[in-house]
Enzyme design. Structure first.
Site, mmCIF file in Angstrom:
data_model
loop_
_atom_site.group_PDB
_atom_site.id
_atom_site.type_symbol
_atom_site.label_atom_id
_atom_site.label_comp_id
_atom_site.label_asym_id
_atom_site.label_seq_id
_atom_site.Cartn_x
_atom_site.Cartn_y
_atom_site.Cartn_z
ATOM 1 C CD GLU A 44 26.417 12.969 -1.805
ATOM 2 O OE1 GLU A 44 26.621 11.827 -2.257
ATOM 3 O OE2 GLU A 44 25.839 13.847 -2.446
ATOM 4 C CD GLU A 96 27.922 17.236 -4.704
ATOM 5 O OE1 GLU A 96 27.309 16.448 -5.455
ATOM 6 O OE2 GLU A 96 28.865 16.907 -3.966
ATOM 7 C CD GLN A 112 33.330 13.408 -8.512
ATOM 8 O OE1 GLN A 112 33.067 13.888 -7.426
ATOM 9 N NE2 GLN A 112 32.397 13.146 -9.397
ATOM 10 C CE1 TYR A 114 24.921 16.137 -12.330
ATOM 11 C CE2 TYR A 114 26.716 14.660 -12.948
ATOM 12 C CZ TYR A 114 25.454 14.867 -12.393
ATOM 13 O OH TYR A 114 24.747 13.796 -11.912
ATOM 14 C CG ASN A 119 25.662 17.366 -1.797
ATOM 15 O OD1 ASN A 119 25.870 18.550 -1.546
ATOM 16 N ND2 ASN A 119 26.626 16.465 -1.881
ATOM 17 C CG HIS A 134 33.906 14.492 -2.397
ATOM 18 N ND1 HIS A 134 33.221 15.675 -2.493
ATOM 19 C CD2 HIS A 134 33.239 13.635 -3.220
ATOM 20 C CE1 HIS A 134 32.189 15.550 -3.322
ATOM 21 N NE2 HIS A 134 32.189 14.313 -3.783
ATOM 22 C CB SER A 150 30.470 10.878 -13.163
ATOM 23 O OG SER A 150 29.525 10.073 -12.523
ATOM 24 C CD1 TRP A 151 31.422 10.037 -7.649
ATOM 25 C CD2 TRP A 151 33.502 9.311 -7.229
ATOM 26 N NE1 TRP A 151 32.063 10.995 -6.900
ATOM 27 C CE2 TRP A 151 33.335 10.572 -6.627
ATOM 28 C CE3 TRP A 151 34.733 8.652 -7.105
ATOM 29 C CZ2 TRP A 151 34.343 11.208 -5.911
ATOM 30 C CZ3 TRP A 151 35.737 9.270 -6.384
ATOM 31 C CH2 TRP A 151 35.541 10.532 -5.806
ATOM 32 C CE LYS A 203 24.331 11.624 -14.130
ATOM 33 N NZ LYS A 203 24.011 10.849 -12.933
HETATM 34 C C1 BGP Z 1 27.229 13.417 -5.458
HETATM 35 C C2 BGP Z 1 28.703 13.399 -5.205
HETATM 36 C C3 BGP Z 1 29.533 14.013 -6.289
HETATM 37 C C4 BGP Z 1 29.002 13.819 -7.701
HETATM 38 C C5 BGP Z 1 27.499 13.993 -7.794
HETATM 39 C C6 BGP Z 1 26.908 13.590 -9.121
HETATM 40 O O1 BGP Z 1 26.667 12.328 -4.823
HETATM 41 O O2 BGP Z 1 29.014 14.059 -4.005
HETATM 42 O O3 BGP Z 1 30.832 13.561 -6.109
HETATM 43 O O4 BGP Z 1 29.524 12.748 -8.331
HETATM 44 O O5 BGP Z 1 26.831 13.278 -6.786
HETATM 45 O O6 BGP Z 1 26.752 12.202 -9.167
HETATM 46 P P1 BGP Z 1 27.091 11.323 -10.421
HETATM 47 O O7 BGP Z 1 28.500 11.621 -10.747
HETATM 48 O O8 BGP Z 1 26.857 9.909 -9.995
HETATM 49 O O9 BGP Z 1 26.132 11.742 -11.475
#
Ligand code: BGP
Length: 473
Positions: free
Chosen positions: A159, A374, A18, A441, A296, A115, A432-433, A439
């Site tokens: 996760e 997280e 990421q 953060y 998280n 990860h 973000s995936w 988005k």
């Molecule tokens: C968690 C992951 C992170 C990150 C975060 C925020 O589940 O460990 O890698 O991506 O969520 O999620 P998103 O990017 O979908 O908002």
């Protein structure tokens, strides 16, 4: 005013894929995401936050704003491009440089081994469903322990649950399979076994560091007090949380948990996951040696009884109110009136953080320490047109969110929970995936086209908290 303990560690979080970018550089092997994202055509993992080249700049900023620890992950395919076999020395050297920079800036690295970025060759063989993958993962972990003695905090897997569920139930992660609860449970059990083998091997190596695992723990509540809603919430909890807390923190599956899991797979005409006595022994030994668990927690869920077909719609664009989650054999997500949500439909509910921390203390007494690994809020943010080098990005919503969640953590500590630190997701804006670049953060804003960093107001807030440990009203 609520206070955090003096030795409470204030951190920022990231994950290799990421932030690093440079996905084709220095011999890095492909991971499951590369071709998948290219085919999808929505966004690219390059340049992300270009951390591969800018780690020292980010760690300089981090140090300046009170960050004492950082979650980074090692990209397995930078070290073993095919997942096993030949080592890529340029990848190894990158991580030595990164850890040296952490040391220079007085920042403790908490290093995750996996990860969400399985090397493509192993993903194609079945990912967490293949024994070859599990063996390769254990070998890669042992290699890292020997190669990077400068790392004192290791995290085996980030996760396991969300990886498995998104790969084979919601279909939002590659390979994009839907509705296969059985595969998700098997992949999760397998991840726990690999995790346990690694914990047990690490402890045998006597390297003097600590090792833990990170779980996605969104607290589940019944939508109403009805028996049906309570049962649906118990099923959802078993599906997303309880099985993994049992396996990794107690080292055994509670019969009640297994009953709920069986009910889910039966309702979907799918088989129960398989385990062997040797695997269960491995889980038990690991749970008794684990140093910490990472929590998280961003949001909570409310579950209502539901009898129809599974239907899931992922809000991956920030179009508020578009998410749908109804799972056959489990239940339907419904937020009670008055629950505040983000544009991505994530509830803002700090009590859920508190309740989860207290639950771990009560139900899993073997765990010596907890880190919040997280937490944070994704927002739509942009650079003002007249921005200059000194522009500070105003993010009052993030400050408000952090304040509420830190209070919940401080209250849990007052209730006797051993929470040792907090890692804000995320250190800098990153990719973000399933949502791409919109988005955000970070406590540092990244202008992705120029890769210039700007400080957000939340970074000042974070710095003050890190210096005083006092949570402002
Ligand atoms: C968690 C992951 C992170 C990150 C975060 C925020 O589940 O460990 O890698 O991506 O969520 O999620 P998103 O990017 O979908 O908002």
């Amino acid at each position: 005013m609520l206070k955090l303990p003096k030795d409470f560690l204030m951190g920022g979080a990231s994950a290799a894929y990421q932030v690093e970018g440079a996905t084709k550089e220095d011999g890095k092997g492909k991971v499951l995401w590369d071709d998948y994202l290219e085919k999808q055509g929505r966004f690219s993992p390059d340049p992300a936050a270009d951390f591969y080249h800018r780690y020292d700049e980010d760690l300089t900023l981090a140090q300046e704003y009170g960050v004492q620890a950082i979650r980074v992950s090692i990209a397995w395919s930078r070290i073993f491009p095919d997942g096993t076999g030949k080592v890529e020395p340029r990848g190894v050297s990158y991580y030595h440089k990164l850890f040296a920079s952490c040391k220079k800036h007085n920042i403790i690295p908490f290093v995750t081994l996996h990860h969400f970025d399985t090397p493509l060759k192993l993903h194609d063989k079945g990912d967490w469903l293949s024994q070859e993958m599990l063996d390769a993962f254990v070998d890669y972990a042992k290699f890292c322990f020997k190669e990077f003695p400068e790392v004192k905090y290791w995290i085996t897997i980030n996760e396991p649950t969300s990886m498995a569920i998104q790969q084979t139930v919601s279909g939002t992660f590659p390979p994009g399979v839907t509705g296969r609860f059985d595969l998700a449970f098997q992949a999760e059990h397998n991840q726990m076994v690999a995790h346990a083998r690694i914990v047990n091997a690490y402890k045998k190596m006597n390297l003097g560091g600590q090792i833990g695992i990170v779980h996605a723990l969104q607290t589940v509540y019944p939508y109403t007090d009805s028996a049906a809603d309570k049962h649906a919430a118990a099923l959802q909890d078993a599906f997303e949380i309880r099985l993994y807390l049992d396996g990794t923190l107690a080292g055994e599956y509670n019969p009640e948990t297994l009953k709920l899991v069986k009910e889910i797979v039966d309702a979907n005409n799918q088989p129960m996951f398989k385990s062997t006595p040797e695997e269960m022994d491995e889980l038990s030994r690991a749970a008794h040696q684990l140093d910490f668990v990472g929590v998280n927690n961003y949001f909570s869920k409310w579950i209502k009884a539901y009898d129809g077909d599974s239907e899931m719609v992922h809000n991956g664009t920030g179009a508020k109110g578009t998410s749908v989650s109804r799972l056959h054999g489990i239940g339907e997500e419904r937020k009670p009136d008055g629950i505040e949500t983000t544009d991505w439909d994530w509830s803002i509910y700090p009590k859920g953080m508190h309740d989860m921390l207290v639950r771990i203390k009560k139900e899993y007494p073997l765990v010596p320490a907890i880190y919040v690994t997280e937490n944070g809020i994704g927002l739509k943010e942009s650079l003002p047109k007249d921005a200059d080098d000194n522009t500070i990005i105003d993010d009052p919503k993030r400050i408000d969110y952090l304040k509420k969640y830190f209070k919940a953590i401080a209250e849990a500590i007052n209730d006797g929970v051993n929470v040792k630190g907090y890692f804000m997701w995320s250190l800098q804006d990153q990719f973000s995936w399933t949502n791409g670049y919109s988005k955000r953060y970070g406590m540092f804003f990244v202008d992705f086209p120029t890769q210039k960093r700007y400080v957000k107001k939340s970074a000042y807030w974070f710095k003050k908290l890190s210096e005083t440990h006092e949570i402002p009203e």
